[in-house]
Design an enzyme around this catalytic site. Structure first.
Site, short mmCIF file in Angstrom:
data_model
loop_
_atom_site.label_atom_id
_atom_site.label_comp_id
_atom_site.label_asym_id
_atom_site.label_seq_id
_atom_site.Cartn_x
_atom_site.Cartn_y
_atom_site.Cartn_z
CG ASP A 1 9.18 0.93 -2.63
OD1 ASP A 1 8.88 2.10 -2.34
OD2 ASP A 1 9.08 0.46 -3.77
CE LYS B 1 9.24 -4.17 0.50
NZ LYS B 1 10.13 -3.99 -0.66
#
Length: 217
Positions: free
Chosen positions: A139, A121
């Site tokens: 997220d 991420k």
């Protein structure tokens, strides 16, 4: 409304809500963005933005950050969750940027993800926002909304990323992931909407009456 139709509707509506979404983490270059994203794990962006000005004043470049001790870095970020681990990772990362990458932030997923404290991420955010490479960082907000909006089944963050990439054109990814984050924070929050409350959920599923049980990543 079919899944592709929902995706097209979302693109239009989110462009109306957030035509030019800013990057939530304060930064001035790829290095400060990388550090800020690393620090944001299990923290709010607001809290990270409170501590990074002093940290970046002390260590504005990889070489300046590497010159700081781990303890000095910790003192700047001690208010953040997992501060000791993050201080250790920032210290190691800065040294690796100097010794392996010539003092620059690498611009590939493979090299970024090899750095201490940098997962997929974090690498995706840096690739998207620092280097303009199409990426879709997922997220908790994006994972939650993708499930509520019927874009993914919520099995995992990896599955959500794959599903979203298949539904939206690559040219939209870098902007869209920010738009979804802002919408999730302001309208479709974890407690404020259960899949039946916010405007977007009502538009996509006007007849839905039962709440959507959110599967945490």
């Amino acid at each position: 409304m079919l899944k592709k139709e929902r995706a097209s509707h979302l693109l239009c509506r989110l462009d109306e809500h957030y035509p030019d979404p800013p990057i939530p983490l304060d930064h001035s270059d790829p290095f400060s963005l990388l550090i800020a994203v690393l620090l944001s794990a299990q923290c709010t962006d607001k809290k990270v933005n409170e501590v990074t000005p002093a940290l970046f004043a002390a260590g504005p470049t990889p070489s300046a950050m590497a010159a700081l001790t781990e303890a000095e870095i910790y003192e700047h970020i001690r208010q953040l969750g997992l501060a000791k681990t993050k201080a250790r990772n920032v210290h190691k990362l800065a040294h690796l940027l100097i010794t392996v990458h010539g003092g620059k932030v690498p611009s590939s997923f493979e090299e970024l993800e090899a750095l201490p404290g940098v997962g997929h991420k974090t690498a995706s955010v840096v690739m998207a926002q620092a280097f303009g490479v199409p990426a879709f960082p997922v997220d908790t907000h994006i994972h939650r909304l993708a499930q509520r909006w019927g874009l993914s089944n919520g099995d995992s963050v990896e599955r959500t990323e794959k599903d979203l990439k298949s539904l939206f054109p690559p040219k939209s990814w870098n902007k869209l992931h920010l738009q979804i984050i802002f919408y999730g924070r302001e309208h479709c929050t974890a407690r404020g909407c259960d899949g039946t409350v916010c405007p977007m959920c009502r538009e996509l599923y006007p007849k839905r009456r039962q709440p959507v049980i959110w599967r945490r990543p």
